[in-house]
Write an enzyme that holds these catalytic residues in place. Structure first.
Site, short mmCIF file in Angstrom:
data_model
loop_
_atom_site.label_atom_id
_atom_site.label_comp_id
_atom_site.label_asym_id
_atom_site.label_seq_id
_atom_site.Cartn_x
_atom_site.Cartn_y
_atom_site.Cartn_z
N ARG A 203 0.82 -1.23 0.00
CA ARG A 203 0.00 0.00 0.00
C ARG A 203 0.85 1.27 0.00
O ARG A 203 0.45 2.28 0.59
CB ARG A 203 -0.96 0.04 1.20
CG ARG A 203 -2.11 -0.92 1.11
CD ARG A 203 -3.28 -0.31 0.35
NE ARG A 203 -4.19 -1.36 -0.11
CZ ARG A 203 -5.29 -1.72 0.53
NH1 ARG A 203 -5.65 -1.11 1.61
NH2 ARG A 203 -6.05 -2.67 0.04
N ARG B 7 -3.55 6.19 0.80
CA ARG B 7 -4.14 7.42 1.34
C ARG B 7 -3.26 8.17 2.35
O ARG B 7 -3.60 9.27 2.74
CB ARG B 7 -5.51 7.11 1.96
CG ARG B 7 -6.61 7.06 0.90
CD ARG B 7 -7.93 6.73 1.50
NE ARG B 7 -7.92 5.36 2.03
CZ ARG B 7 -8.87 4.86 2.81
NH1 ARG B 7 -9.88 5.60 3.18
NH2 ARG B 7 -8.78 3.61 3.23
N ARG C 185 -7.10 10.88 -6.11
CA ARG C 185 -8.24 9.97 -5.98
C ARG C 185 -9.56 10.70 -5.76
O ARG C 185 -10.62 10.16 -6.11
CB ARG C 185 -8.00 9.00 -4.79
CG ARG C 185 -7.13 7.81 -5.06
CD ARG C 185 -7.93 6.65 -5.67
NE ARG C 185 -9.01 6.22 -4.79
CZ ARG C 185 -10.27 6.52 -4.92
NH1 ARG C 185 -10.67 7.27 -5.91
NH2 ARG C 185 -11.17 6.09 -4.09
N ASP D 76 -6.54 -3.22 -7.84
CA ASP D 76 -7.11 -3.89 -6.67
C ASP D 76 -7.34 -5.36 -6.98
O ASP D 76 -7.52 -5.73 -8.14
CB ASP D 76 -8.44 -3.24 -6.25
CG ASP D 76 -8.80 -3.62 -4.83
OD1 ASP D 76 -8.24 -3.02 -3.89
OD2 ASP D 76 -9.58 -4.57 -4.64
N TYR E 93 -14.37 -12.75 -0.53
CA TYR E 93 -15.08 -11.51 -0.89
C TYR E 93 -16.34 -11.79 -1.71
O TYR E 93 -17.38 -11.15 -1.53
CB TYR E 93 -14.16 -10.56 -1.67
CG TYR E 93 -13.17 -9.84 -0.78
CD1 TYR E 93 -13.60 -8.81 0.06
CD2 TYR E 93 -11.83 -10.17 -0.78
CE1 TYR E 93 -12.71 -8.14 0.89
CE2 TYR E 93 -10.93 -9.51 0.05
CZ TYR E 93 -11.38 -8.50 0.87
OH TYR E 93 -10.50 -7.85 1.70
O1 1CP Z 1 0.53 0.42 -3.27
C1 1CP Z 1 -0.36 -0.44 -3.33
O2 1CP Z 1 -0.27 -1.51 -2.67
C2 1CP Z 1 -1.54 -0.12 -4.16
C3 1CP Z 1 -2.26 -1.18 -4.88
C4 1CP Z 1 -3.26 -2.03 -4.08
C5 1CP Z 1 -3.11 -3.38 -3.76
C6 1CP Z 1 -1.86 -4.23 -3.97
C7 1CP Z 1 -4.57 -1.65 -3.65
C8 1CP Z 1 -5.17 -0.31 -3.75
N1 1CP Z 1 -5.20 -2.76 -3.18
C9 1CP Z 1 -4.34 -3.83 -3.22
C10 1CP Z 1 -4.62 -5.21 -2.86
C11 1CP Z 1 -5.79 -5.54 -2.03
N2 1CP Z 1 -7.07 -5.07 -2.10
C12 1CP Z 1 -5.78 -6.55 -1.04
C13 1CP Z 1 -4.58 -7.41 -0.72
C14 1CP Z 1 -3.66 -6.73 0.22
C15 1CP Z 1 -4.19 -6.63 1.63
O3 1CP Z 1 -4.30 -7.68 2.30
O4 1CP Z 1 -4.47 -5.50 2.05
C16 1CP Z 1 -7.06 -6.63 -0.47
C17 1CP Z 1 -7.51 -7.56 0.64
C18 1CP Z 1 -7.88 -5.69 -1.15
C19 1CP Z 1 -9.33 -5.44 -0.93
C20 1CP Z 1 -9.58 -4.05 -0.54
N3 1CP Z 1 -9.49 -3.00 -1.40
C21 1CP Z 1 -9.83 -3.53 0.77
C22 1CP Z 1 -9.98 -4.36 2.06
C23 1CP Z 1 -11.41 -4.59 2.36
C24 1CP Z 1 -11.68 -5.42 3.61
O5 1CP Z 1 -12.18 -4.85 4.60
O6 1CP Z 1 -11.42 -6.64 3.61
C25 1CP Z 1 -9.91 -2.14 0.66
C26 1CP Z 1 -10.20 -1.14 1.75
C27 1CP Z 1 -9.68 -1.82 -0.73
C28 1CP Z 1 -9.61 -0.47 -1.34
C29 1CP Z 1 -8.25 -0.02 -1.73
N4 1CP Z 1 -7.43 -0.69 -2.64
C30 1CP Z 1 -6.26 0.03 -2.82
C31 1CP Z 1 -6.35 1.20 -1.99
C32 1CP Z 1 -5.30 2.26 -1.91
C33 1CP Z 1 -7.59 1.16 -1.32
C34 1CP Z 1 -8.14 2.20 -0.34
C35 1CP Z 1 -9.27 2.98 -0.91
C36 1CP Z 1 -8.98 4.25 -1.69
O7 1CP Z 1 -7.90 4.62 -2.06
O8 1CP Z 1 -9.95 4.95 -1.95
#
Ligand code: 1CP
Length: 369
Positions: A38, A42, A51, A87, A165
Site C-alpha cells: 500500500r 491514502r 483519488r 485492486d 469476498y
Molecule cells: O501500493 C499499493 O499496494 C496499491 C495497490 C493495491 C493493492 C496491492 C490496492 C489499492 N489494493 C491492493 C490489494 C488488495 N485489495 C488486497 C490485498 C492486500 C491486503 O491484504 O491488504 C485486499 C484484501 C484488497 C481489498 C480491498 N481494497 C480492501 C480491504 C477490504 C476489507 O475490509 O477486507 C480495501 C479497503 C480496498 C480499497 C483499496 N485498494 C487500494 C487502496 C489504496 C484502497 C483504499 C481505498 C482508496 O484509495 O480509496
C-alpha cells in the site's frame, strides 16, 4: 489466451536498480531492497488529491491515473520497487460480479454468491484480455514512465481470498459465510477455486507480457483457515498458479520474473509455502525473523515483516526496530517490507525514515561482512 493474443511491448527503458530482483533470486546485493505494501495509498496527500475526483474502480480503469498513483511514492522515497496501482477485486468483476467501493465502508458486492447455484451467474469463460485490458495498459504505460528506476510488481488476489469476498460481499472479520461453503459445499468450493485459479493464471501471465517484472499473490485471508483447511482449499491453488505461470512465462522467454506469495497470518503453513514454487515468501509481523529463516531452511527469499504500527514509533525507536529486523533476517535473500499495508493515518516522514533505516543498516552490515 493464445500466445498470439499477448502483445509483447518492447523498448522499455533499461533497469537501473535491480536490487529487489536480485534479492528475490537470492543473489548478492549492495543493500537490502525495500518497498511497502500500500505504498500508493491514502497516507500520501497527493494520492488523496488524485483519488478525490474519481470513483475507486473508475480510477483502476484509467491507465493514466494508475500510472500516476504508482509513481507518486517513488517521487518521495527511494523505494527499490513499485507495485502497480489496482485492486484484487477486479478479478471477480471480470468474472461477471458487480463490486462497488463504498466510501467509509470499503468494497461491497450488491449480490454476493449465496449458494452453489449462484456459480451459474459467473462467466464460464472469461476473456481476460478484454475484461482486464485496462490493467495491462496501466502496466505497460507505467513500465515506460518509471524510466527503469526500479522494477514494477504486478499482482493478484489468491483464489481463497477472492472467494471470501465473493461470498461475504465485502470485508468480514470471521469469513464465516465463505467458510460455511468449505464445510457444507466442498465440491462447489473447489469448483469456484479452480475457476478463479484459471482466470488468475491468465491474468498474471498477461501482466508479465505487459511488462510486470515480478508478481505478488495476496492470500490476505489465510489467517481464518487452519492448517487442514489451508492444505485443502488454499495451498493447492497457490501452487498451481506458480507452476502454471512459470511454465507459460518460460514458453514466452520471460521466465526471469520472480513470484512472491503473501499468506497473511498463515505462519502455520510456512514450511508448505516455502515449497510452493514461489521464489519469495512474504511474512506478516506475527513471525519472528530468525524462526522464519530456520523453518524455511534458507531455501527461499523472505519479505517483510515489520509491524506497520511501528511506523507510529519515534524515529530513533523505529531505527532500532529496523536494525533488529535486519539482524534477524540477514542481508541475503531478503526484501524489507511491512507485515501488511500502510494505514491512511501514517506519517509519510516515518515511511521515509523506515526506507532510510533499511538502506543504511544493511549497507553497514554488508560492509562489515
Ligand atoms: O501500493 C499499493 O499496494 C496499491 C495497490 C493495491 C493493492 C496491492 C490496492 C489499492 N489494493 C491492493 C490489494 C488488495 N485489495 C488486497 C490485498 C492486500 C491486503 O491484504 O491488504 C485486499 C484484501 C484488497 C481489498 C480491498 N481494497 C480492501 C480491504 C477490504 C476489507 O475490509 O477486507 C480495501 C479497503 C480496498 C480499497 C483499496 N485498494 C487500494 C487502496 C489504496 C484502497 C483504499 C481505498 C482508496 O484509495 O480509496
Amino acid at each position: 489466451m493464445d500466445k498470439d493474443d499477448l502483445i509483447l511491448p518492447k523498448d522499455f527503458p533499461e533497469l537501473k536498480n535491480d536490487t529487489f530482483l536480485r534479492a528475490a533470486w537470492g543473489e548478492e546485493t549492495q543493500h537490502v531492497p525495500v518497498w511497502c505494501m500500500r505504498q500508493a495509498g491514502r497516507y500520501l496527500p497527493e494520492f488523496r488529491e488524485t483519488r478525490a475526483a474519481t470513483d475507486f474502480f473508475r480510477t483502476c480503469r484509467s491507465p493514466e491515473l494508475c500510472c500516476e498513483l504508482t509513481l507518486q511514492p517513488l517521487r518521495r522515497f527511494p523505494f527499490d520497487a513499485a507495485i502497480i496501482f489496482s485492486d484484487i477485486l477486479v478479478v471477480p468483476q471480470a468474472m461477471g460480479m458487480e463490486v462497488q467501493m463504498v466510501p467509509g465502508k470499503g468494497p461491497t458486492f450488491p449480490e454476493p454468491l449465496k449458494d452453489p447455484d449462484d456459480l451459474q451467474r459467473l462467466r464460464s469463460k472469461v476473456d481476460v484480455a478484454a475484461e482486464l485490458g485496462y490493467v495491462f495498459k496501466a502496466i505497460t504505460l507505467t513500465r515506460h514512465k518509471i524510466e527503469g528506476k526500479v522494477p514494477l510488481i504486478g499482482f493478484s488476489g489468491a483464489p481463497w481470498t477472492l472467494m471470501t469476498y465473493m461470498i461475504e460481499g465485502g470485508g468480514s472479520t470471521t469469513q464465516s459465510k465463505a467458510k460455511r461453503w468449505l464445510y457444507c459445499h466442498p465440491e462447489a468450493s473447489h469448483r469456484l477455486l479452480k475457476q478463479l485459479t484459471d482466470v488468475i493464471v491468465e491474468y498474471l501471465l498477461a501482466q508479465v507480457a505487459a511488462g510486470a517484472q515480478a508478481l505478488q499473490v495476496f492470500e490476505s485471508h489465510a489467517g481464518c483457515l487452519g492448517p487442514r483447511e489451508f492444505r485443502e482449499f488454499a495451498l493447492p491453488y497457490l501452487r498451481d498458479i506458480a507452476r502454471r505461470v512459470k511454465d507459460k512465462t518460460k514458453d514466452l522467454g520471460l521466465d526471469n520474473v520472480p513470484m512472491i506469495v503473501f499468506a497473511k497470518d498463515g505462519h502455520y503453513a510456512l514450511e508448505d509455502l516455502a515449497e510452493s514454487h514461489y521464489e519469495v515468501v512474504g511474512l506478516d509481523w506475527t513471525i519472528d525473523p530468525r524462526s522464519a529463516r530456520e523453518r524455511t531452511g534458507g531455501k527461499i527469499s523472505l519479505q517483510g515483516n515489520m509491524d506497520p504500527c511501528a511506523l507510529y514509533a519515534p524515529k530513533e525507536q523505529l531505527d532500532s526496530i529496523v536494525g533488529q529486523m535486519l539482524d534477524g533476517f540477514g542481508t541475503r535473500g531478503y526484501i524489507a517490507n511491512l507485515g501488511h499495508g500502510l494505514y491512511p493515518d501514517m506519517d509519510p516522514e516515518h515511511v521515509g525514515a523506515f526506507v532510510d533505516a533499511v538502506h543504511s543498516h544493511s549497507r553497514r552490515l554488508l560492509r562489515t561482512k
